[in-house]
Enzyme design. Sequence first.
Site, short mmCIF file in Angstrom:
data_model
loop_
_atom_site.label_atom_id
_atom_site.label_comp_id
_atom_site.label_asym_id
_atom_site.label_seq_id
_atom_site.Cartn_x
_atom_site.Cartn_y
_atom_site.Cartn_z
N ILE A 18 0.83 -1.21 0.00
CA ILE A 18 0.00 0.00 0.00
C ILE A 18 0.86 1.26 0.00
O ILE A 18 0.55 2.25 -0.66
CB ILE A 18 -0.95 -0.01 1.20
N ASP A 37 11.11 4.10 4.15
CA ASP A 37 10.96 2.69 4.48
C ASP A 37 12.17 2.23 5.29
O ASP A 37 13.26 2.80 5.15
CB ASP A 37 10.83 1.85 3.20
N ASP A 63 13.45 3.91 10.63
CA ASP A 63 12.79 2.96 11.53
C ASP A 63 11.76 3.75 12.31
O ASP A 63 12.11 4.53 13.20
CB ASP A 63 13.81 2.32 12.47
N VAL A 64 10.50 3.60 11.96
CA VAL A 64 9.46 4.43 12.57
C VAL A 64 9.30 4.19 14.06
O VAL A 64 8.70 5.01 14.76
CB VAL A 64 8.09 4.25 11.86
N SER A 141 -6.97 -0.51 10.28
CA SER A 141 -7.36 -1.79 9.69
C SER A 141 -8.76 -2.10 10.19
O SER A 141 -9.17 -1.61 11.24
CB SER A 141 -6.39 -2.90 10.13
N TYR A 154 -2.09 -7.31 16.83
CA TYR A 154 -2.41 -6.51 15.63
C TYR A 154 -3.69 -5.71 15.84
O TYR A 154 -3.75 -4.51 15.54
CB TYR A 154 -2.54 -7.44 14.42
N LYS A 158 -3.91 -1.59 15.90
CA LYS A 158 -4.71 -0.84 14.93
C LYS A 158 -5.90 -0.15 15.59
O LYS A 158 -6.32 0.93 15.16
CB LYS A 158 -5.19 -1.78 13.82
#
Length: 249
Positions: A18, A37, A63-64, A141, A154, A158
């Site tokens: 995405i 990225d 690296d976020v 998500s 996850y 989200k």
Amino acid sequence: MGRFTGKVALVTGAGSGIGRATALRLAAEGGAVACVDLDEEAAGKTAAQMAEEGGRGTALRCDVADPGSVRSCVADVVGALGPPDVVCNIAGIGMFAHTVDHGLDDWNRIMAVNLTGTFLMCQAALPHLLDRGGNIVNTASNAGLKGQPYSAAYCASKGGVVALTRALACEYLERGVRVNAVAPGGIETPMHAQFALPDGASPALLARIVSPMGFGRPEEVAALIAFVACDEARHVTGSVFTLDGGITA
């Protein structure tokens, strides 16, 4: 179309899926795009394709989950392209696991990338967005909106992105910065390969997360993100847009 002509966009996770599709879409509509990225080589390939198609941009490693890396990245974007007008937080990871078997290291890394990483990038970019009346599009998500088996970390990460998005939208409502989120369902991306089913997974439970329409495409999510991020959506903030083949209907 030139909805992003004269604008600078920062897109995380731009090396694939995405993120890559979004970076290419914003560049095709005239934006100067920072392809960010953890995999700098993959980001470079996105930027190279962008240039081949007549777009403008640069590739940066970040690296976020690392505050220092995020701050340096935003500073590098400003130096290379100018202050960002649009920030698309798309970098993310995930996995399936029985909750009783889910390692704490995996939990922490999923939360660090998906939720903390989104927060850190918003925090670092907001001073520039406030100067320019910019906007943020976060990637949540449908797993952040409904229960999903074998996905405790996850779903929690989200769901946190959804709450963070709404909190920031309220906080900056009077200061000209819009903050929204998109919430895809199953999309055909390399990240999907990370979701290997755990032993003994229940087909009946898994059926809850599969749309009869099948998987979506990254380009479809990118098209939605482009709308939410453009000036046509000037009256849209604090919203979460689902794109999941009707799973959350």
